[in-house]
Design an enzyme around this catalytic site. Structure first.
Site: not given
Length: 982
Positions: A80, A126-127, A186, A285, A351
């Site tokens: 990203y 992506a939080e 998304e 993903e 993660y």
């Protein structure tokens, strides 16, 4: 689009299974068909890991991570590019300072031998704060985001042009590593109409990337099996991409219940057949872990998510589903440092990924390597058809099988797992397979609980050898001076294999403790064994060498590429066994040189296939070397188990008041006046004037407001604050604490009715000071306005009077980005931050006291603590270092940690869960002086203090990687110009 022949077709030998490849009409360097992607005319299994350079702000360490991924079987990274990290204000972009220099991402990826899948948004999710939208644009001015609205388009288009030009320059067509480019993220296509605003938006994105010069194929990632979006094979009305992808996080795992979840999805194949049948199956993903929220469990507690069994079962299931583009999200999460996190996560973005936040290799990554090395050499896997699936292939109906067949080579791939994938049963079964020699039954295949196996048939293992079948799993093979095959099994499991078209009267010698027997069968000679501990090597009379490894020994096996090309041929490898990590290997004259890392001293076995090589060098030093009877070299690799790790005790603290604004006489004349009666945000304020921080140019970090009123009739105030879930706030009237909210992990906005007493009121110029924590801007899915949900005070009502004015202060300079190296999200608005007390070179005021964070504060107050310390670790050590904090959960407080100017910890002891905060080299100086700063403010009159503040080492590794750089360019010093931000 146009079609062209991918492979040369010999006259008269055209196969009925031949499929032409598709290109996008812009380049033929990257093409595709229903089987796989092809790069430069060669099919490739894309085995990729997600990595976010922004979360590791030390460019030199990107190469460290990339080398580890390459060594562990990966040939690509997905990245990203966050608009928020590169754009502090409208029409400004930074691609030069420190970790903002994205060209180094591409350069290091190419150096390490990894393709790049670029994902520049403009929305990323992506939080990360605001999902990656620039925070200056997230105050509401974008209007209807992720649509074709002009207010949105006018803001994101310049970003795509700027980052797009850099991506374009690094495409494979220009000699760079970029092979795919993702459009948006998304984004669900819920209405299939050319007139729909979301369809028009995707068309805008397509045009924008084209304007920037990007010509590699486009992709998108479907948000699970929730909609059918952007595929040319399904209701294409516009906005479709070249290669459709499906995101999937199927684990359903729990950090507190190891028996929950672990349920495989076995419908991927049908999904792709329904919606993208002309394209290869792509998982942009796939679950490499999962994020953890404020108040949840810390990642180290999530044993099931961290387990190597997860990688074994889930990733092999994807292979069985015919997936040939496989990206693991995340492969390394790293750290949401500064104010870059979305409210759904705390500082650590570990993660539970295969690679730890500290860059350490977990067993989960070692298990993943077994799959990556297999896909690297298994060319037959790149063009398979689904022969069948179900529980009818084995003698035990509790086992589920995927059966894939290559229509040209007839190679078979049978992927076995328990039908109930969460099962912990140990099951022995036989498998019915089809081979070139006819139908066979392979016996004694044991599946332990939560284990999967890929059984191959008619599998090529080199220029002169093939396997008719094997019940032992193939790790890899190499075509060197002889064909070398590497198998692995759990200790005690039985293996059986047979060569295809092998010479009669074949003999072999055994080196090791696994007993191997041979027996004639209707289809030649079969070889059976029970896997022992460690390594056994078989040397066959026709030249083939076979390694039999137990699984955990296989974890430390490396097939080191001798090429920088991400596509590695079986002949372009040097085999090594023993150490924690082998980064690179090369042969020069009589010496094979390896560079790698080791925690503990190990043996080192190397097979080069070059009889002239007699000497091993490890990290530049020769090691005593002997040659085995089967042609490998044996040496040793030292570890760090005897290294002296003397971490200093933190002392000599200096402390200063970081909330002087509580004092009603504090001079706030330089602050920004809050005088707006309308907001750019579509969310209407509860009261006027507008008190949204974004309307006044303050976005990330702590904000401080001061409201004034006259008279002694006010009885209180109703204040509503919204700064993200878990964010607390506190208020003082004329220097006296009057209330607030300690933060709630389930609430983004909190309200409180503050009570005033007559003793706290003044006839003129009463000052209400409100200080608020910040946990980030929301992502797109949070109602009502997603990433543009306002931050700051939503409403302020004085009970028994009216406020006469409001002022706001936030991070020093607001959108001016006065520290471009650390970037626009590193600092907040605490007094100590604004004046730069956290920066290296700050010497402290003469009025500073010698208190430490262990002393803390009495009552609702705040202190800023600074100290310095030196480290002098061995130059050949990689020692991940962090800070361990402790505090009472009964004393609500907000704590920030700054290492050499970088905010690398946001600690809420009353909410949790994180208490240990790592610092990467470059943020911390492993050989030199460091400046540590801690801000602490108590949210209630109870006060707060820390009970522990200690440096800790996560591990130690002798390494050949250079971690000793001059990091000063990443650590700008304090300058005596911060006084303007008081």
């Amino acid at each position: 689009m146009r079609l062209f022949a991918l492979l040369p077709v010999l006259l008269g030998l055209i196969s009925s299974h031949f499929v032409s490849a598709t290109d996008n009409g812009k380049t033929t360097d990257v093409t595709w068909d229903k089987y796989s992607l092809s790069v430069k005319g060669e099919r490739v299994y894309v085995f990729s890991g997600e990595f976010h350079y922004q979360r590791l702000p030390v460019p030199e360490l990107w190469l460290d991570v990339f080398q580890k991924l390459r060594a562990n079987g990966f040939n690509a990274i997905s990245i990203y590019f966050f608009w928020s990290f590169h754009s502090a204000s409208e029409d400004t972009f930074d691609f030069e300072n420190g970790a903002h220099d994205v060209q180094r991402v591409f350069d290091y990826a190419k150096q390490a031998g990894l393709y790049v899948i670029a994902r520049a948004g403009p929305y990323c999710n992506a939080e990360t704060s605001a999902g990656g939208f620039a925070l200056w644009a997230s105050n509401g001015q974008m209007g209807s985001t992720r649509t074709s609205a002009s207010s949105y388009y006018d803001r994101w288009y310049p970003w795509i042009q700027e980052i797009g030009k850099i991506i374009a320059a690094n495409q494979i067509t220009n000699g760079g590593p970029v092979i795919l480019n993702q459009h948006e993220n998304e984004l669900q296509e819920t209405i299939h109409s050319a007139d729909n605003t979301v369809v028009k938006y995707m068309e805008q994105i397509k045009a924008a990337f084209s304007d920037a010069g990007i010509i590699v194929p486009s992709t998108h990632n479907e948000k699970g099996m929730r909609s059918m979006s952007w595929s040319t094979d399904y209701q294409d009305v516009g906005g479709a991409v070249n290669i459709y992808g499906l995101d999937s996080y199927p684990g359903g795992l729990s950090c507190t219940n190891p028996n929950s979840g672990f349920n495989l999805v076995r419908t991927y194949y049908q999904w792709f057949q329904n919606y993208s049948s002309s394209q290869p199956e792509y998982l942009p993903e796939f679950e490499g872990g999962w994020f953890s929220a404020w108040g949840g469990s810390f990642y180290d507690q999530c044993s099931t998510e961290l387990s190597p069994e997860f990688a074994d079962v889930y990733y092999k299931n994807n292979i069985g589903s015919r997936v040939t583009l496989h990206n693991i999200y995340m492969v390394m999460g790293a750290t949401s440092w500064g104010q870059s996190a979305a409210p759904v996560v705390y500082t650590s973005y570990d993660y539970s990924a295969p690679m730890r936040e500290t860059r350490e290799i977990r067993d989960k990554l070692k298990q993943t390597k077994l799959i990556g090395l297999f896909t690297r050499v298994s060319s037959g896997l790149l063009q398979t058809q689904m022969e069948g699936n179900g529980t009818g292939y084995t003698s035990d109906a509790s086992i589920y099988t995927w059966a894939l067949r290559n229509p040209e080579t007839h190679a078979g791939f049978y992927v076995l797992a328990h039908s109930t994938s969460s099962s912990r049963a140990v099951t022995t079964t036989s498998l019915n397979v089809n081979t070139s020699a006819g139908a066979l039954t392979i016996p004694n295949i044991e599946l332990a609980g939560r284990q999967s196996k890929i059984i191959v048939t008619d599998y090529q293992t080199g220029d002169g050898s093939s396997l008719l079948y094997s019940s032992a799993e193939v790790l890899t093979y190499a075509t060197l001076d002889v064909d070398v095959i590497v198998f692995y099994l759990n200790i005690g499991q039985k293996g059986e294999f047979a060569f295809k078209d092998a010479p009669t009267h074949l003999t072999f010698k055994t080196y090791g403790n696994s007993k191997v027997s041979s027996a004639k069968s209707d289809h030649g000679t079969k070889y059976t064994y029970c896997q022992g501990d460690g390594t056994t090597v078989l040397k066959f009379s026709h030249g083939v060498l076979v390694y039999l490894l137990d699984k955990e020994t296989a974890w430390n096996f490396f097939a080191v590429p001798t090429t920088s090309n991400p596509r590695v041929a079986p002949s372009e490898q040097i085999l090594a066994l023993g150490p924690y990590l082998v980064r690179t290997a090369s042969v020069s004259g009589h010496t094979v040189s390896l560079v790698g890392d080791n925690a503990n001293a190990t043996s080192l076995e190397v097979y080069t296939g070059n009889s002239k090589v007699t000497q091993i060098k490890w990290n530049g030093k020769e090691t005593p070397t002997k040659k085995t009877a089967y042609g490998s070299l044996i040496g040793s690799a030292p570890g760090a188990e005897h290294a002296k790790l003397s971490l200093p005790t933190l002392k000599s603290w200096k402390a200063q008041d970081t909330l002087p604004e509580i004092n009603p006489d504090y001079d706030d004349s330089r602050w920004t006046v809050c005088n707006k009666t309308t907001s750019v945000n579509s969310v209407a304020p509860l009261t006027l004037p507008v008190l949204y921080s974004g309307d006044y140019g303050y976005h990330a970090g702590t904000k401080i407001y001061r409201g004034r009123f006259d008279g002694v009739t006010a009885t209180g105030a109703n204040i509503t604050v919204q700064n993200g879930v878990a964010a607390g706030w506190a208020a003082w009237l004329n220097g006296v604490y009057v209330g607030g909210a300690i933060g709630d992990p389930d609430l983004a906005a909190t309200s409180a009715e503050l009570e005033f007493t007559s003793s706290t009121l003044r006839r003129k110029d009463n000052v209400l000071t409100v200080v608020m924590d910040y946990t980030g801007h929301d992502q797109a899915n949070v109602k009502p306005n997603g990433s543009q949900n306002p931050r700051g005070i939503l409403g302020a009502t004085l009970l028994g009077g009216d406020f006469t004015s409001w002022r706001i202060q936030g991070n020093a300079g607001g959108e001016a980005n006065i520290d471009p190296v650390r970037g626009p999200m590193n600092e907040g608005g605490l007094y100590g931050e604004r004046l730069g007390w956290h920066l290296p070179g700050y010497k402290g005021s003469k009025t500073a006291t010698s208190e430490s964070p262990l002393d803390g504060v009495s009552g609702a107050a705040g202190r800023f603590y600074t100290t310095t310390f030196k480290l002098d670790l061995d130059s050949d050590l990689d020692v991940p270092i962090g800070l361990q904090l402790g505090a009472s959960a009964d004393a609500p407080a907000v704590v920030q940690i700054f290492m050499n100017g970088y905010q690398f910890g946001h600690y809420l002891p009353h909410i949790g869960p994180q208490t240990r905060f790592p610092f990467p080299p470059g943020v911390i100086n492993n050989r030199g002086e460091n400046t540590l700063a801690i801000s602490l403010w108590a949210l209630t009159e109870q006060g707060a203090r820390l009970s522990q503040v200690d440096l800790v080492a996560y591990g130690a590794y002798r390494t050949g990687f250079n971690f000793n750089h001059d990091w000063s360019y990443l650590q700008p010093q304090w300058e005596n110009n911060r006084g303007q931000y008081v």
